[in-house]
Design a protein around this motif. Structure first.
Motif, PDB file in Angstrom:
ATOM      1  N   THR A   1       0.823  -1.248  -0.047  1.00 41.70           N
ATOM      2  CA  THR A   1      -0.038   0.019  -0.098  1.00 41.70           C
ATOM      3  C   THR A   1       0.839   1.260  -0.050  1.00 41.70           C
ATOM      4  OG1 THR A   1      -1.705  -1.245   1.215  1.00 41.70           O
ATOM      5  CG2 THR A   1      -1.972   1.098   1.094  1.00 41.70           C
TER       6      THR A   1
ATOM      7  N   GLU B   1       1.106   3.973  -2.963  1.00 45.49           N
ATOM      8  CA  GLU B   1       0.913   5.399  -2.746  1.00 45.49           C
ATOM      9  C   GLU B   1       1.992   6.228  -3.089  1.00 45.49           C
ATOM     10  OE1 GLU B   1      -0.447   5.216   1.324  1.00 45.49           O
ATOM     11  OE2 GLU B   1      -2.385   4.807   0.933  1.00 45.49           O
TER      12      GLU B   1
ATOM     13  N   ALA C   1       2.587   6.657  -6.788  1.00 39.07           N
ATOM     14  CA  ALA C   1       1.644   7.710  -7.684  1.00 39.07           C
ATOM     15  C   ALA C   1       1.571   8.961  -7.010  1.00 39.07           C
ATOM     16  CB  ALA C   1       0.239   6.911  -7.280  1.00 39.07           C
ATOM     17  N   ARG C   2       2.522   9.371  -5.943  1.00 34.34           N
ATOM     18  CA  ARG C   2       2.537  10.590  -5.230  1.00 34.34           C
ATOM     19  C   ARG C   2       2.868  11.767  -6.362  1.00 34.34           C
ATOM     20  NH1 ARG C   2       7.024  10.767  -0.984  1.00 34.34           N
ATOM     21  NH2 ARG C   2       7.885  10.437  -3.049  1.00 34.34           N
TER      22      ARG C   2
ATOM     23  N   ASP D   1      -1.521  13.333 -11.089  1.00 33.88           N
ATOM     24  CA  ASP D   1      -2.879  13.514 -10.812  1.00 33.88           C
ATOM     25  C   ASP D   1      -3.652  12.556 -11.957  1.00 33.88           C
ATOM     26  OD1 ASP D   1      -2.937  15.242  -8.715  1.00 33.88           O
ATOM     27  OD2 ASP D   1      -2.453  16.871 -10.065  1.00 33.88           O
TER      28      ASP D   1
ATOM     29  N   ARG E   1       0.326  16.849 -13.818  1.00 35.05           N
ATOM     30  CA  ARG E   1      -0.028  17.125 -12.279  1.00 35.05           C
ATOM     31  C   ARG E   1      -1.004  18.659 -13.062  1.00 35.05           C
ATOM     32  NH1 ARG E   1       5.154  18.232  -8.728  1.00 35.05           N
ATOM     33  NH2 ARG E   1       3.628  18.216  -7.089  1.00 35.05           N
TER      34      ARG E   1
ATOM     35  N   SER F   1      -6.848   8.192 -14.060  1.00 33.20           N
ATOM     36  CA  SER F   1      -6.425   8.602 -12.662  1.00 33.20           C
ATOM     37  C   SER F   1      -5.886   7.653 -11.950  1.00 33.20           C
ATOM     38  CB  SER F   1      -7.722   9.222 -12.046  1.00 33.20           C
ATOM     39  OG  SER F   1      -7.472   9.266 -10.519  1.00 33.20           O
ATOM     40  N   PRO F   2      -4.444   7.735 -11.513  1.00 35.78           N
ATOM     41  CA  PRO F   2      -3.896   6.609 -10.822  1.00 35.78           C
ATOM     42  C   PRO F   2      -4.822   6.405  -9.614  1.00 35.78           C
ATOM     43  CG  PRO F   2      -2.216   8.212 -11.299  1.00 35.78           C
ATOM     44  CD  PRO F   2      -3.565   8.732 -11.707  1.00 35.78           C
ATOM     45  N   ALA F   3      -5.160   7.317  -8.803  1.00 31.61           N
ATOM     46  CA  ALA F   3      -5.986   7.269  -7.437  1.00 31.61           C
ATOM     47  C   ALA F   3      -7.274   6.262  -7.615  1.00 31.61           C
ATOM     48  CB  ALA F   3      -6.324   8.606  -6.912  1.00 31.61           C
ATOM     49  N   SER F   4      -7.859   6.637  -8.820  1.00 21.28           N
ATOM     50  CA  SER F   4      -9.224   5.988  -9.169  1.00 21.28           C
ATOM     51  C   SER F   4      -9.089   4.580  -9.543  1.00 21.28           C
ATOM     52  CB  SER F   4     -10.423   6.647  -9.774  1.00 21.28           C
ATOM     53  OG  SER F   4      -9.568   7.089 -11.128  1.00 21.28           O
TER      54      SER F   4
ATOM     55  N   ILE G   1      -6.462   2.746  -8.904  1.00 19.63           N
ATOM     56  CA  ILE G   1      -5.752   1.856  -7.804  1.00 19.63           C
ATOM     57  C   ILE G   1      -7.182   1.547  -6.814  1.00 19.63           C
ATOM     58  CG2 ILE G   1      -4.267   1.744  -5.784  1.00 19.63           C
ATOM     59  CD1 ILE G   1      -3.110   1.173  -8.633  1.00 19.63           C
ATOM     60  N   ALA G   2      -7.844   2.379  -6.650  1.00 13.19           N
ATOM     61  CA  ALA G   2      -8.907   2.178  -5.909  1.00 13.19           C
ATOM     62  C   ALA G   2      -9.689   0.899  -6.491  1.00 13.19           C
ATOM     63  CB  ALA G   2      -9.776   3.412  -5.618  1.00 13.19           C
TER      64      ALA G   2
END
Lengths: 210, 399
Positions: B43, B47, B50-51, B54, B228, B252-255, B257-258
């Protein structure tokens, strides 16, 4: 008085198993507890040993209630009371030396006294033997050493001669009297043996409770 | 005679039960260590990698594949997009930074990524030795690459076509290592970085004339672009602008990976649940061990009470026994768990994927030690209470 027992009575459910007369023991006093089978001799010794709270009554040893009303604070018991049970009750997993040392361990006293004491009792070359490797007489001496290693004020022996012949019975009693004298302890012996009873000036007679 | 010596002497009377109880608890602890360490490290790594990113822009295809290939370097790219896309994004007032990535070659399984120095800043990477590239075909290698391949400033190598080992070697395109990066514990440790122009140099070959050179330049592509946003408004507008283009997609990496965790997370949660079930079983096993020990040793405990042990002392001895068992199980469980992490870590390292470190179990330690001691204490409570309330004279009479 060193030991005072008052109104001692013990029941299992509705059955009364012990009803002892009041008695007191002063310095250097020894006594025999006698009575027929079922009169509660072993029960009285358990009560005096602090491991069986009586249904009624009080035991005071050197001013301390053995069973205080607020609960059993028995941390001092191992230092003041020594017991030689009838079945000896040695820990099978420990050597003779450790069986004696464990009494010091629980009483918080020095374990260095254990080995010399076993030596005095003629067990110098048997200290590392486990109980199963010892003869009955040797086991009995280990049990006696365990009872007196902390210099108790009260030494209790339950039927110490029940399985012994005349000579050995007298020898064991001599030993008990000697160690009690050395430790300046009161000796209370529960017995149904007339030979032993005859050695005591003071006798507590128990009757089978009605 | 110490309390520990006394407890050990007692435990030696029933070696099989003791060993089985310890083994079961050790397995529970090992599983817990493994799951906690793997989950926390993965995890954290996901994180960290992907920091500051965006959005990822790349060729149409699976958005998850685009994120995995461009951000985590663990999947094949979806394709290439025109180099002009970079300029297009840089001209967008909602975009603060657009970093191109050109991928498709590797060296001994480590991916070669053509990019710009901003990529290093994105990952907060610093040089451990040497210098940054200043021209095409100069390379800066990540710390893991340097460690594994022995590449150091001054060394030369040839790239291999494709991102797996065994591809065709670009024998006419020699890279020269000019720098080695310090360890960042991020994806950059496993990359060979070079100027994006190196890729065109390797794959275009020499133009026969000026006209062909212009054609080649006009057709230049990159594999993905890391974006970004300049403001939160970017999140609402830029992806829609990108996705409106027929050849491009934005992910989007965040979505992503979610979304990945929504699937993989079930497995992780199952494993975690399994570990807790094992710990629960260990609790029962330890309880049964201690309870049986108490039943078997009622007589011994009565003797201890007879020779002066207070009821609290006897209860304390049982608690000590539970803690000793838990201590041994803890040591074994930690060793097993760390070994399992090391084995899986070495598999992942061979696959040039995520890195798992067996030495980084620190954060899991507190939880595991607490669990082991709590399990031992819980298992000892009832036996200790029963020992303290034992009718000594009756047990002795029966003995």
């Amino acid at each position: 008085m060193v030991l005072t027992a008052q109104s001692i009575l013990h029941r299992y459910g509705a059955i009364t198993v012990l009803q002892a007369p009041d008695f007191e023991l002063g310095e250097h006093e020894h006594c025999a507890v006698v009575g027929p089978s079922g009169s509660g001799k072993s029960t009285l010794l358990n009560v005096l040993a602090g491991i069986l709270r009586p249904s009624v009554g009080s035991i005071v040893l050197e001013g301390d209630d053995l069973y205080p009303p607020a609960g059993r604070d028995d941390r001092w018991r191992g230092r003041r009371i020594g017991v030689v049970p009838q079945k000896l009750h040695l820990l099978a997993s420990l050597s003779a030396l450790d069986n004696v040392a464990i009494a010091c361990h629980f009483a918080g006293t020095s374990e260095l006294a254990a080995a010399p004491l076993l030596e005095q009792l003629g067990l110098a070359d048997r200290v590392w033997a486990k109980p199963a490797e010892l003869s009955l007489g040797e086991q009995q001496r280990v049990a006696i050493a365990r009872a007196v290693v902390n210099h108790p004020r009260l030494l209790l022996a339950d039927e110490p001669t029940s399985s012994l012949d005349d000579d050995n019975a007298q020898r064991v009693l001599d030993l008990l009297l000697k160690v009690a004298h050395t430790a300046r302890a009161l000796l209370v012996v529960a017995t149904h043996d007339a030979r032993i009873r005859a050695r005591f000036a003071r006798v507590i007679q128990l009757e089978r409770p009605a | 005679m110490t309390a520990v010596g006394l407890v050990v002497a007692q435990m030696r009377r029933r070696p099989l039960q003791t060993v089985l109880g310890v083994a079961l608890l050790a397995l529970g602890i090992a599983t817990l260590v493994f799951v906690v360490v793997v989950q926390s490290q993965l995890t954290r790594q996901l994180e960290r990698d992907a920091r500051n990113i965006d959005l990822v822009v790349g060729a149409k295809g699976s958005p998850l594949q685009l994120v995995l290939s461009a951000v985590y370097q663990v999947d094949v790219p979806t394709g290439n997009v025109p180099l002009a896309t970079v300029d297009l994004l840089r001209g967008n007032r909602l975009v603060r930074q657009a970093i191109p990535l050109a991928m498709g070659d590797s060296y001994r399984g480590f991916r070669i990524v053509g990019t710009e120095p901003a990529f290093l800043e994105l990952h907060e990477a610093a040089l451990a030795s040497g210098r940054m590239w200043s021209a095409p075909m100069q390379a800066v290698v990540g710390s893991e690459v340097a460690l594994e391949t022995g590449l150091a400033p001054g060394a030369e190598f040839f790239g291999t076509h494709g991102i797996a080992e065994g591809g065709a070697v670009h024998e006419d395109a020699r890279y020269r290592v000019v720098g080695v990066l310090a360890r960042t514990q991020s994806v950059i440790d496993r990359l060979v970085l070079t100027d994006k122009a190196s890729f065109w140099h390797v794959h275009e070959g020499d133009a026969v004339d000026e006209a062909e050179r212009r054609i080649l330049e006009a057709e230049r592509e990159v594999t993905a672009i890391l974006v970004r946003y300049a403001s939160p408004m970017g999140a609402a507008i830029v992806p829609r602008q990108i996705n409106a283009e027929s050849r491009l997609q934005a992910a989007s990496p965040a979505s992503e990976i979610a979304r990945l965790f929504a699937v993989v997370g079930v497995g992780i949660e199952t494993m975690r649940g399994f570990a807790w079930i094992l710990v629960g079983s260990s609790l029962l096993a330890l309880f049964v061990t201690l309870f049986n020990a108490l039943e078997e040793r009622r007589y011994d405990i009565a003797i201890m009470r007879l020779v002066g042990a207070s009821s609290a002392r006897v209860a304390g001895l049982l608690l000590l026994e539970a803690w000793l068992l838990a201590g041994v199980a803890l040591a074994l469980g930690l060793a097993l768990g760390v070994a399992a992490v090391a084995v899986v870590g070495s598999w992942l390292a061979e696959a040039r994927a995520f890195s798992l470190s067996a030495s980084a179990i620190g954060p899991a330690m507190g939880l595991v030690v607490t669990v082991a001691l709590a399990v031992a204490t819980l298992a000892a409570v009832l036996p200790a209470w029963r020992a303290a309330r034992m009718d000594v004279s009756r047990v002795l009479a029966m003995g």
